[in-house]
Scaffold this active site. Structure first.
Site, PDB file in Angstrom:
ATOM      1  N   GLU A   1       1.526  -0.374  -4.753  1.00 15.63           N
ATOM      2  CA  GLU A   1       0.650   0.736  -5.091  1.00 15.63           C
ATOM      3  C   GLU A   1       1.560   1.942  -5.232  1.00 15.63           C
ATOM      4  OE1 GLU A   1      -3.205   3.365  -3.814  1.00 15.63           O
ATOM      5  OE2 GLU A   1      -1.796   2.725  -2.296  1.00 15.63           O
TER       6      GLU A   1
ATOM      7  N   ASP B   1       0.810  -1.212   0.000  1.00 17.52           N
ATOM      8  CA  ASP B   1       0.000   0.000   0.000  1.00 17.52           C
ATOM      9  C   ASP B   1       0.853   1.277   0.000  1.00 17.52           C
ATOM     10  OD1 ASP B   1      -2.727   1.211   0.485  1.00 17.52           O
ATOM     11  OD2 ASP B   1      -1.658   2.016   2.221  1.00 17.52           O
TER      12      ASP B   1
HETATM   13  C1  GLC Z   1      -4.106   3.411  -0.395  1.00 16.50           C
HETATM   14  C2  GLC Z   1      -5.399   2.649  -0.313  1.00 16.50           C
HETATM   15  C3  GLC Z   1      -6.439   3.558   0.271  1.00 16.50           C
HETATM   16  C4  GLC Z   1      -5.997   4.009   1.656  1.00 16.50           C
HETATM   17  C5  GLC Z   1      -4.606   4.631   1.606  1.00 16.50           C
HETATM   18  C6  GLC Z   1      -4.010   4.771   2.983  1.00 16.50           C
HETATM   19  O1  GLC Z   1      -4.153   4.451  -1.297  1.00 16.50           O
HETATM   20  O2  GLC Z   1      -5.737   2.150  -1.575  1.00 16.50           O
HETATM   21  O3  GLC Z   1      -7.701   2.946   0.333  1.00 16.50           O
HETATM   22  O4  GLC Z   1      -6.894   4.952   2.174  1.00 16.50           O
HETATM   23  O5  GLC Z   1      -3.702   3.840   0.872  1.00 16.50           O
HETATM   24  O6  GLC Z   1      -3.592   3.545   3.486  1.00 16.50           O
END
Ligand code: GLC
Length: 542
Positions: A275, A211
Site C-alpha cells: 500500500e 499496509d
Molecule cells: C491503511 C489501511 C487503513 C488503516 C491504515 C492504518 O491505510 O488501508 O484502513 O486505517 O492503513 O493502518
C-alpha cells in the site's frame, strides 16, 4: 516449508500475480458461517465456489490477526495468530488448502509500520524505559512547556505524538494513538518481521499486502514537515501538512528489497503488494526497484482517485506506464475499504451501465486488476450512519463504514451474509441485486464481470500484451492490447454524455468479444462503430 498450495496449474511465470485477477475480501463483512454477526474464515471456505466460478486467482484478506479493533484489524496485537472472530489457525490452514485446490492463492494483510498499543512489545516498552522493547518504538521527551517533539500530525488529523504518562515521554503514531509507530531504525524490528513473513509463507500463504508502506521509516532527526502544496494528496491538503519527513524515507526500499529476497526464497515466489499511498504515480517507481527485486505490485492511489472521465483516466494510466521501471507491473483498483469507497458509487453513481464500463477498464488495462468484494455485482456504498452508531471512529474525509457493509448474497434478512439478527454492520435493506439474483440473470453485471475474466484467460494478450492508447473522440477512452501489427484486442469505452463514433481504421475488421450492451456480443464490425454514452466494447481486430 510447504509447497505451492495451488495445484494442477502450471506456474505461468515466476511472478504469478502478473496474470492474476486479485479479489479483496473485507473478511468481517463477506460471509458469517457461525452466526455471530461477524464474517469469518469458515464463511470464506463456504463461498469459495463463488470465487472459483468468477475466475479469480488470488484473494487478499484485510487483516485477520488478533486486534482490539480500534482500527478494525490494522492495530495488530499478535502477528502470528488468527483473531478468534475469524476462526482458528486450523481454519486458516484449511482455507489455504481449499483455495489452493481451486487454483486460488491467499494473500494476507501485514501491518509493519505500527502495532496495537496492546501488543506485548508496546506493553513492555511503555512499562519500563530500560525494557529491551523500548527501542521498538519512537520515544522523545516533551519539548518546551511539555509540547510534542515536533509538528508531525497523524493521518487522522491530530498530533502524531501522544504523551505516555507512565514513562513521561511522547511516542509516535502515524494513525490513532492506539497504533504506536514501530521504529524501523532498530535492527530488532526488522528481524521480527522477517520471522513474521516466514511464519505465514511457510504455511502456504501466497503473499502479503503491506499496509501503509509510506509510513514505515521516519526521519530520525524529526525534521518538521512542510505545509502541504497542490501536488500533495487530498488528505495532506485537507490536513495542511505534507508527510515528507514523518515517513517515506529512502531506507524503506532497503527493507522492501530484504523482504523480496525472503519472498523469492519460496517456490513460487510470494507476492509483496505494497500500500503505497502517494499523490503522484511518479513516486511509485522507487517501490518497484528494478521491477523484480522489490514490490511485485504497488497500490495506485492516483488511479483510484481519478475522475471517471476519459481525459483524466488516460493521463494517469499513461503516466503510470511511462514512469514505472519497464520491468515493473502495475496494479489497478477502483474500490477500497478506506475513505475513497466503492467505484459503483464514486465513479458510476449506481448506474449499472457505467459499472460495466468501469469493470471493462479495470480488467483490460495492462497490469493486475484488484476487485474489491461486491465490485462484481456493482455493489454501491451503504448510506452513512450517524456518527454515534458508526463502527469506524477514525476521522476520515468520508466514513469508512460505507464501503465495509455486508456482501449481498441473496434476498432476505442480512442479504444472506449472516443468520444473526445483529450483523456487525447493518446490511442495507435494499440495493443492487444480490449474487443469487444476478447469477439467475444472464444479462447481469455479475455475468458481465465473469465473462470478462474468462475472456482474459482465453486471450493472453489481455493479460500480458503490450498496451497503447489509440485516437478516440472526446469522452471516449480507447486502447489496444497485443503486439503491434499482429492483430489484437481493442477496448473502447464512452464515458462522455454524447454518442460517439469509434474508428477501427479502413483495413481493420473486428468482432465484438464482449459489449456492455450484451446484445452486441459477437457482432462483426467493418470500419467505424457508434458507442452510446456509458457503453464499452471489447473488440478482436483482424
Ligand atoms: C491503511 C489501511 C487503513 C488503516 C491504515 C492504518 O491505510 O488501508 O484502513 O486505517 O492503513 O493502518
Amino acid at each position: 516449508m510447504v509447497s505451492d498450495p495451488v495445484q494442477g496449474r502450471e506456474a505461468c511465470a515466476k511472478e504469478w500475480w502478473r496474470d492474476a485477477v486479485v479479489y479483496n475480501i473485507y473478511p468481517r463483512s463477506w460471509r458469517d458461517a457461525n452466526g455471530d454477526g461477524h464474517g469469518d474464515l469458515p464463511g470464506i471456505i463456504e463461498r469459495l465456489d463463488h470465487l472459483e466460478w468468477l475466475g479469480v486467482d488470488a484473494v487478499w484478506l484485510n487483516p485477520i490477526m488478533p486486534s482490539p479493533n480500534r482500527d478494525w484489524g490494522y492495530d495488530i496485537a499478535d502477528y502470528t495468530a488468527v483473531h478468534p472472530d475469524f476462526g482458528t489457525m486450523a481454519d486458516l490452514d484449511e482455507l489455504v488448502e481449499a483455495a489452493g485446490r481451486r487454483g486460488i492463492r491467499l494473500v494476507l494483510d501485514l501491518v509493519p509500520s505500527h502495532t496495537s498499543d496492546e501488543h506485548p512489545w508496546f506493553r513492555a516498552a511503555r512499562s519500563d524505559r530500560r525494557s529491551p522493547y523500548r527501542e521498538y518504538y519512537v520515544w522523545r521527551p516533551p519539548g518546551i512547556g511539555g509540547a510534542p517533539p515536533n509538528n508531525w500530525i497523524s493521518y487522522f488529523g491530530e498530533s502524531a505524538w501522544t504523551l505516555d504518562e507512565q514513562s513521561e515521554e511522547y511516542y509516535l503514531h502515524s494513525f490513532l494513538p492506539e497504533q504506536p509507530k514501530l521504529n524501523w531504525w532498530s535492527a530488532r524490528v526488522a528481524e521480527e518481521f522477517e520471522r513474521v513473513l516466514r511464519f505465514w509463507f511457510d504455511r502456504g500463504v501466497g503473499g502479503m499486502r503491506i499496509d501503509a508502506l509510506q509510513t514505515l521509516v521516519h526521519n530520525p532527526e524529526l525534521t518538521a514537515n512542510p505545509p502541504a502544496s497542490e501536488r500533495d494528496t487530498s488528505l495532506e491538503r485537507r490536513l495542511g501538512q505534507r508527510f515528507l519527513h514523518s515517513g517515506g524515507q529512502p531506507e524503506t526500499h532497503h527493507f522492501v528489497r530484504d523482504w523480496r529476497r525472503t519472498a523469492d526464497a519460496y517456490e513460487p515466489t510470494r507476492l509483496l503488494f505494497g500500500e503505497t499511498w502517494v499523490s503522484s504515480v511518479d513516486d511509485l517507481s522507487p517501490y518497484y526497484g528494478d521491477g523484480h527485486d522489490a514490490l511485485g505490485l504497488a497500490w495506485n492511489l492516483p488511479f483510484l482517485s481519478s475522475d471517471f472521465a476519459a481525459i483524466s483516466l488516460r493521463a494517469v494510466v499513461e503516466r503510470t506506464m511511462s514512469v514505472l521501471p519497464s520491468a515493473a507491473w502495475p496494479a489497478w483498483a477502483m474500490s477500497t475499504h478506506d475513505g475513497e469507497g466503492r467505484a459503483a458509487t464514486r465513479w458510476c453513481q449506481g448506474d449499472p451501465a457505467a459499472t460495466r464500463c468501469a469493470l471493462l477498464l479495470l480488467l483490460t488495462l495492462r497490469g493486475t486488476p484488484i476487485l474489491y468484494y461486491g465490485d462484481e455485482i456493482g455493489m454501491t456504498d451503504a448510506t452513512s450512519q450517524p456518527a454515534s452508531v458508526r463502527r469506524d471512529t477514525a476521522e476520515t474525509a468520508a466514513p469508512r463504514d460505507r464501503s465495509r457493509a455486508p456482501m449481498r448474497w441473496e434476498p432476505g434478512p442480512a442479504a444472506g451474509f449472516t443468520s444473526s439478527a445483529r450483523p456487525w454492520l447493518p446490511a442495507p435493506a435494499a440495493g443492487v441485486p444480490t449474487v443469487a439474483e444476478q447469477r439467475a440473470d444472464r444479462d447481469s453485471v455479475l455475468w458481465f464481470c465473469r465473462d470478462l475474466i474468462m475472456l482474459r484467460r482465453r486471450h493472453p494478450e489481455l493479460m500480458a500484451g503490450a498496451m497503447r492508447f489509440v485516437p478516440a473522440p472526446e469522452g471516449v477512452l480507447a486502447w489496444e492490447r497485443g503486439d503491434s501489427g499482429r492483430g489484437g484486442v481493442v477496448v473502447a469505452v464512452n464515458l462522455g454524455d454524447a454518442p460517439a463514433a469509434v474508428g477501427l481504421g479502413p483495413l481493420t475488421k473486428g468482432q465484438i468479444l464482449l459489449g456492455t450492451d450484451r446484445r452486441r456480443d459477437g457482432q462483426t464490425l467493418l470500419g467505424d462503430t457508434s458507442l452510446d454514452p456509458r457503453e464499452g466494447l471489447l473488440i478482436r481486430t483482424v
